[in-house]
Design a protein around this motif. Structure first.
Motif, short mmCIF file in Angstrom:
data_model
loop_
_atom_site.label_atom_id
_atom_site.label_comp_id
_atom_site.label_asym_id
_atom_site.label_seq_id
_atom_site.Cartn_x
_atom_site.Cartn_y
_atom_site.Cartn_z
N LYS A 175 0.82 -1.20 0.00
CA LYS A 175 0.00 0.00 0.00
C LYS A 175 0.86 1.26 0.00
N GLY A 196 -6.78 -7.83 -9.90
CA GLY A 196 -6.52 -6.67 -9.03
C GLY A 196 -5.65 -5.62 -9.71
N ASN A 210 -5.63 -4.19 -13.51
CA ASN A 210 -6.92 -3.51 -13.74
C ASN A 210 -6.78 -2.08 -14.27
N ASP A 270 0.59 -4.75 -4.55
CA ASP A 270 0.83 -6.19 -4.47
C ASP A 270 0.36 -6.91 -5.74
N ASP A 330 -1.85 -9.73 -7.01
CA ASP A 330 -2.92 -10.67 -6.64
C ASP A 330 -3.02 -11.72 -7.73
N ALA A 359 -13.26 -12.62 -8.79
CA ALA A 359 -12.30 -11.51 -8.73
C ALA A 359 -11.66 -11.27 -10.09
N ASN A 417 -14.37 -9.46 -12.02
CA ASN A 417 -14.62 -8.05 -11.69
C ASN A 417 -13.41 -7.18 -12.05
N THR A 418 -12.23 -7.83 -12.13
CA THR A 418 -11.05 -7.09 -12.62
C THR A 418 -11.25 -6.71 -14.09
N ARG A 451 -7.86 7.68 -5.31
CA ARG A 451 -7.13 6.69 -4.52
C ARG A 451 -5.99 7.35 -3.74
N ASN A 461 -11.05 -0.61 1.20
CA ASN A 461 -10.02 -1.21 0.35
C ASN A 461 -10.10 -0.51 -1.00
N ASN A 462 -9.05 -0.69 -1.79
CA ASN A 462 -8.98 0.06 -3.05
C ASN A 462 -10.07 -0.35 -4.03
N HIS A 513 -22.45 -9.44 -1.41
CA HIS A 513 -21.19 -9.02 -0.80
C HIS A 513 -21.12 -7.50 -0.71
N VAL A 551 -18.77 -4.76 -0.26
CA VAL A 551 -17.31 -4.63 -0.36
C VAL A 551 -16.75 -3.66 0.69
P1 UTP Z 1 -7.81 -4.46 -3.67
O1 UTP Z 1 -8.78 -3.82 -2.78
O2 UTP Z 1 -6.50 -4.88 -3.14
O3 UTP Z 1 -7.66 -3.51 -4.91
O4 UTP Z 1 -8.52 -5.71 -4.32
P2 UTP Z 1 -6.47 -3.28 -5.87
O5 UTP Z 1 -7.04 -2.55 -7.02
O6 UTP Z 1 -5.76 -4.56 -6.16
O7 UTP Z 1 -5.55 -2.31 -5.07
P3 UTP Z 1 -4.20 -2.56 -4.26
O8 UTP Z 1 -3.81 -4.00 -4.41
O9 UTP Z 1 -4.60 -2.22 -2.85
O10 UTP Z 1 -3.25 -1.61 -4.85
C1 UTP Z 1 -7.87 -6.54 -5.26
C2 UTP Z 1 -8.89 -7.27 -6.06
O11 UTP Z 1 -9.58 -8.16 -5.21
C3 UTP Z 1 -10.90 -8.30 -5.64
C4 UTP Z 1 -11.09 -7.38 -6.83
O12 UTP Z 1 -10.89 -8.15 -8.00
C5 UTP Z 1 -9.96 -6.40 -6.69
O13 UTP Z 1 -9.57 -5.86 -7.93
N1 UTP Z 1 -11.81 -7.92 -4.54
C6 UTP Z 1 -11.40 -7.12 -3.53
C7 UTP Z 1 -13.08 -8.42 -4.55
O14 UTP Z 1 -13.47 -9.14 -5.49
N2 UTP Z 1 -13.93 -8.10 -3.53
C8 UTP Z 1 -13.54 -7.30 -2.51
O15 UTP Z 1 -14.36 -7.02 -1.60
C9 UTP Z 1 -12.25 -6.80 -2.51
#
Ligand code: UTP
Length: 790
Positions: free
Chosen positions: A139, A203, A207, A215, A217, A315, A318-319, A340, A360-361, A494, A496
């Motif tokens: 982060k 993620g 995305n 990080d 994912d 996930a 949704n990405t 952000r 969360n992001n 869900h 979020v």
């Molecule tokens: P993050 O909140 O980590 O977002 O969720 P990010 O865009 O990767 O930001 P960083 O990593 O903090 O920089 C990562 C992914 O996890 C899934 C989504 O696909 C998201 O893009 N996610 C997260 C969910 O599906 N549901 C959630 O409630 C949270």
């Protein structure tokens, strides 16, 4: 209390160097020092100190010298408990003995020789004990804020500044390449054990909103492997043998049935593969208790933190959705990056390692997208509209949820909205500073906020989401409601933002409102001719604890807010609210008023007070905020209540609505409900029920069998605490008299009850102390009373 060497005083309170923790005051410092973490680290430090004292540092060894050879030599001085070798070149070693006296024996011997070489031996250096350095914090992007600010000031407009933010923060091409390479490497290794498996990045790495050092994912998709395994089993039964079936000696497939394996078993499998077979990977830690279990690791050379979840196809999907939105309009990326970064600076987002009370992001990004669905004309279509633009091949259902949307932006007509980025950012803050988070649920699916009442009764059907394929979920449990409710666009069960605390919610509203105010200023809109900071630079100023905007200002108004929190209400009340549409706020307010009355009368032993002549006069001349109408009541008993002191005086719905609408600020909460939006009481408090309350409470709990509850967490305990204080006071007199005006707000802003306090008689000057106590006690106690009505 003695301040130990670990503790430093700071302008904000105290800092514990050992645990890297700030505490705001002495009581919390004391609690910290007695706490598990501090005690554990103290023990660990003592253990380390003892280890250091019983160790020696040896250099001059051959690179080929083995541990056994070292152990054999040094055991002549006493039992050796551990040998640490210099990993890279094998040029030095640390020998740890079981007893300190062995160290002294080694050090007093003048010469040491091993394999013909003279060894240099010295005491092991004592280093300051520090917490193990944290793994790279995904982060915390390594952004030089000063440089960014300088660059931003050089640009010509806020629009350019927002583009600059993207340029500065986004993932570099080489960073992106190395992420791809790591995913490929992992897939290669995992395929050795799990034929046909896939490692799919999701993620922020892919995305289009990723920042440097975010990080990585990853999803380990085992669907194909499952099919492979089933096939292999069938062939085995038939007695066929195929050397490529994956049951070679290396394969772990025969030992684990992927169709029946538990998530914990799969995590153990991933953990084992990562630990044993992937070069450059360390700190592999399975996280079994997170919402989606995952394995966390760090890649040494790439200095990258990665997470692997299993079969998390939603996930990945949704990405793709975020990628699509980003491609639909060129304003999406700069806006998301800017929001952000703003949220990170204000400590609103970026939970370390996923868990925590902040946004969360992903949730934050959805808030931006939702706002863009709601600007006029919309910049982004609703998810339902996107679904209708998809072709047959793009239909996609995952875990029963409809995830259909077009794969390419070209399928979606461009927006007619022409607002620039500067205006949109201002609009974002404006939109959310007035948003009713407590009373509604953000739905990107429908592109509008849905009334929370429809989500309150868990066994009722979910609101019609126009999502036929998810009908099998409709009877299941709904989303976990909290202070902020943002429905995932696909998994409609869900929330979020379900992890958000009430504190973060308040903080979010406050920061949006502060930023909105700032965006109205010229400093935001125009470049400073005098070289001063302007535009985004001031918006990104880190949040100052206790600074402007926090509640520590000198001109504090005497108001206490109690937000609507569905999650603390009993199921029976939630059911009633769920069937009452917009009137749910008024029904909740009615219950809240009863709780407030019980709090003052029964728990804090206030007595009814006469309405002072001054306010009566005000009411007669129409100067008061409200008029009393004895025909309307909250409880049916207030016909006289209005004229009786200490009782609430409800106001008729129409009157209160007209008073608020005359200010042009609020809309009616529900025109069909004949319930009041306001109430008022007059009370007298004869006892200092706030003074020494914690101690009385502690003493009381010591002598009772009752389990400890936080302050305001139990009606009977709090009543008894007050009783004890009252009994001990020798000469009670009317300390303070005060008026409480209550009203419920919502719809065009956050749903909450606001209690305004006005001292009507405070000759002894005690009211401030009493109010200060009420600020923390009242919301918690009212919450308890609402959750467990008598
Ligand atoms: P993050 O909140 O980590 O977002 O969720 P990010 O865009 O990767 O930001 P960083 O990593 O903090 O920089 C990562 C992914 O996890 C899934 C989504 O696909 C998201 O893009 N996610 C997260 C969910 O599906 N549901 C959630 O409630 C949270």
């Amino acid at each position: 209390m003695e301040t130990s060497e670990d503790i430093r005083t700071t302008p904000r309170g105290f800092y514990c160097k050992l645990c890297s923790i700030h505490t705001p005051n002495r009581p919390s410092l004391e609690a910290h020092l007695k706490g598990k973490k501090h005690q554990h680290l103290c023990r660990l430090r003592s253990k380390r100190d003892a280890q250091v004292e019983s160790s020696i540092y040896v250099s001059g060894i051959k690179p080929t010298t083995s541990r056994t050879e070292l152990a054999e030599y040094f055991e002549q001085f006493g039992p050796v408990s551990e040998i640490i070798m210099d990993k890279d070149k094998g040029l030095y070693s640390i020998i740890e003995f079981s007893e300190v006296k062995s160290t002294q024996a080694v050090l007093t011997q003048l010469e040491h020789r091993l394999q013909g070489l003279k060894l240099r031996v010295k005491p092991r250096e004592k280093k300051e004990f520090k917490l193990a350095s944290k793994p790279p914090d995904a982060k915390k992007s390594h952004i030089n804020l000063e440089k960014l600010n300088y660059d931003l000031c050089q640009t010509a407009s806020v629009n350019e500044q927002m583009q600059k933010v993207v340029e500065t923060l986004q993932l570099s091409e080489s960073d992106q390449n190395s992420r791809e390479l790591l995913a490929e490497l992992l897939e290669e290794v995992f395929t050795e054990f799990l034929p046909d498996c896939q490692i799919i990045p999701f993620g922020s790495s892919v995305n289009t909103f990723g920042v440097q050092s975010c990080d990585l994912d990853l999803v380990l998709d085992l669907e194909n492997t499952k099919a492979f395994q089933s096939q292999a089993k069938k062939s085995e039964k038939k007695g066929e043998h195929n050397s490529e079936d994956g049951d070679s000696e290396d394969s772990i497939l025969p030992e684990i049935d992927l169709n029946t394996a538990t998530p914990a078993e799969l995590l153990d499998l991933v953990t084992a593969v990562l630990r044993k077979c992937v070069p450059g990977v360390y700190k592999v830690q399975p996280q079994k208790t997170t919402r989606l279990p995952l394995v966390r690791f760090i890649h040494r050379d790439l200095n990258l933190q990665g997470d692997i979840t299993i079969n998390n196809r939603l996930a990945v999907r949704n990405t793709r959705f975020l990628q699509l939105c980003s491609g639909l309009d060129s304003r999406v990326r700069p806006l998301v990056y800017t929001v952000r970064f703003w949220a990170k600076q204000k400590h609103l987002a970026g939970n370390p390692f996923g868990g925590g009370p902040l946004l969360n992001n992903y949730a934050l990004t959805l808030l931006v997208l939702f706002y863009l669905q709601n600007v006029d004309p919309p910049i982004l279509p609703t998810v339902e509209k996107l679904k209708s633009m998809a072709c047959e091949e793009e239909e996609c259902v995952i875990d029963g949820w409809d995830c259909t949307f077009p794969s390419q932006p070209i399928s979606v007509p461009p927006s007619k909205n022409t607002d620039d980025l500067c205006t949109l950012l201002h609009g974002f803050f404006s939109f959310y500073s007035k948003f009713d988070f407590s009373g509604s649920v953000v739905s990107l699916r429908e592109g509008r906020s849905l009334p929370i009442a429809s989500f309150l009764s868990r066994d009722e059907e979910m609101p019609d989401t126009a999502d036929s394929s998810s009908s099998k979920h409709k009877k299941a449990a709904g989303p976990k409601l909290g202070p902020v409710n943002i429905l995932d666009p696909f998994n409609l069960h869900h929330n979020v933002a379900g992890n958000l605390s009430e504190r973060t919610h308040r903080h979010l509203l406050r920061e949006c409102s502060e930023s909105e105010k700032y965006c109205r200023s010229l400093q935001y809109q125009r470049k400073s001719a005098k070289g001063k900071s302007w535009g985004l630079v001031r918006l990104f100023a880190p949040r100052v604890e206790g600074g402007a905007g926090s509640q520590g200002g000198t001109e504090r108004s005497l108001k206490i807010s109690v937000p609507f929190q569905a999650s603390v209400l009993p199921e029976s009340l939630n059911k009633k609210l769920s069937s009452s549409g917009d009137a749910f706020r008024l029904i909740w307010f009615e219950q809240l008023c009863s709780a407030v009355e019980a709090l003052f009368k029964d728990i804090l032993k206030c007595t009814p007070a006469e309405e002072p002549v001054s306010t009566q006069e005000q009411n007669k001349t129409g100067g008061g905020e409200e008029e009393v109408n004895n025909n309307d009541s909250l409880e049916g008993s207030s016909k006289q209540a209005a004229s009786k002191p200490g009782k609430k005086r409800p106001l008729p719905a129409e009157e209160s609505s007209s008073s608020s609408s005359s200010k042009g600020k609020r809309r009616r909460l529900d025109s069909s409900a004949n319930l009041p939006e306001k109430a008022c009481w007059f009370w007298a408090q004869r006892h200092k029920v706030w003074a020494g309350r914690r101690k009385v409470r502690r003493d009381l709990l010591k002598t009772s069998d009752e389990a400890s509850k936080p302050e305001g967490g139990c009606r009977s305990i709090e009543s008894r605490v007050t009783q004890c204080i009252v009994e001990k006071e020798e000469d009670p007199k009317d300390l303070v008299e005060f008026k409480v005006d209550a009203e419920v707000l919502g719809g065009g802003e956050n749903t909450k009850a606001v209690l305004k306090f006005t001292p009507t008689n405070d000759l002894a000057g005690y009211f401030q102390d009493f109010f200060h106590f009420l600020e923390s006690f009242l919301p918690k106690m009212v919450e308890t009373l609402l959750s467990k009505p008598e």
